[in-house]
Design an enzyme around this catalytic site. Sequence first.
Site, PDB file in Angstrom:
ATOM      1  CD  GLU A   1       2.411 -25.184  13.644  1.00  0.00           C
ATOM      2  OE1 GLU A   1       2.799 -26.341  13.341  1.00  0.00           O
ATOM      3  OE2 GLU A   1       2.020 -24.423  12.813  1.00  0.00           O
TER       4      GLU A   1
ATOM      5  CE1 TYR B   1       5.678 -25.422  14.025  1.00  0.00           C
ATOM      6  CE2 TYR B   1       6.907 -26.673  15.896  1.00  0.00           C
ATOM      7  CZ  TYR B   1       5.582 -26.367  15.040  1.00  0.00           C
ATOM      8  OH  TYR B   1       4.764 -27.188  14.962  1.00  0.00           O
TER       9      TYR B   1
END
Length: 378
Positions: free
Chosen positions: A189, A101
């Site tokens: 992101e 992530y």
Amino acid sequence: MKIHEYQAKEILARAGIRIPEGRAARTPDEVAAAAEALGFPVVVKAQVHVGGRGKAGGVKLAASPDEAKAHGAAILGMDIKGLTVQKVYVERAADYAGELYLGVTLDRDRRRPVVMLSTVGGMDIEEVAEASPEKIARAWPNPLFGLMGFEARELCLAAGVPQAQRAAVAEIARTLYEQYFATDATLIEINPLFILRDGSIMAGDAKLDVDDNALHRQAALSALKEVSPDEQAEERARELGFSFVQLDGDVGIIGNGAGLVMGTLDAVRNAGGNAANFLDVGGGAREAVVKAALEIVLANKRVKSVLINIFGGITRGDEVAKGILAALEETRPRVPLVIRLSGTAAAEGRALLQSARLASRATMDEAAAEAVRLAKSA
Ligand code: GDP
Ligand code: MN
């Protein structure tokens, strides 16, 4: 403002971050054609302005044109968290060994953007942050210098990125941090950031939310603005100057004043229910305003009751009541309404509502309890 994954990926690609080859498609036939052109296996991904598509069944692997077409047919038109899928993105599927992530967003406590990196990728990052916050490494670079090389490497080390990938991931983190500023993002992101079987890195997903207040200087991004039929209510609320936030409960909320509306959300939660939205109509609450607010709240199919919470200050309670009654003449709500009126001329207002047989309550907690009860019994 949100943009789609495939649009965000294009921005990442231009900044030098590797992405899978892919094509957007609007029909099952286009999906099959795109899949054939790309080569199998492919992944068919719903393009909607909301996360968690994988869990909702909006991301599917296909090994043949027929399978791709079938997935296209199933995903197009699918409802994901209240949004209807109108486009899919077909991508060459990545063969990956790990998922990371990586994200940049504003940390309001530190008053700086924060870079977050975790080896627990692919999952809902909010859940990771809640259950095991130690699994997310963070850095708060000085925005004037950007994410420095050593900071990026430290971040990779802290997150536990395998040694072989550290340099590459550090470089991607630096690029992403730059793009956060370049695009005036509030969030950028990559989740998952794939570690492929050959050890190289590739962005498996991309999310980019642009600061609405910066759209005037982001012409290229502004051009990507898409208001789907499901988002029209939200857009309309913005045009009318309401503060509006869609939430995922079933009790529609209308109030005047941001603090009062926040208090109303708490009251609904305290009564065991969940609000469907935050809607602050601002100062006045005359007919046109109430009518518009009702239409916006009722456009959400999940709403099972509506709670109107008005505190009469300069706005008189009887005027509000007249506004509500006039609005109801035109907009016949499909769900029950509960009204809480207090403040200036509230008694007169409540009398008017009573004569129209509308449920009104004197306190916020009573009104919230009633609205929650009605939503549950619907
Ligand atoms: P989100 O659920 O909306 O965040 O959508 P993602 O793009 O993150 O996809 C969700 C999940 O689908 C990922 O975490 C992966 O496990 C899986 N996935 C996505 N793309 C691929 C791919 O190219 N290959 C494989 N095998 N799985 C993928
Ligand atoms: Mn994702």
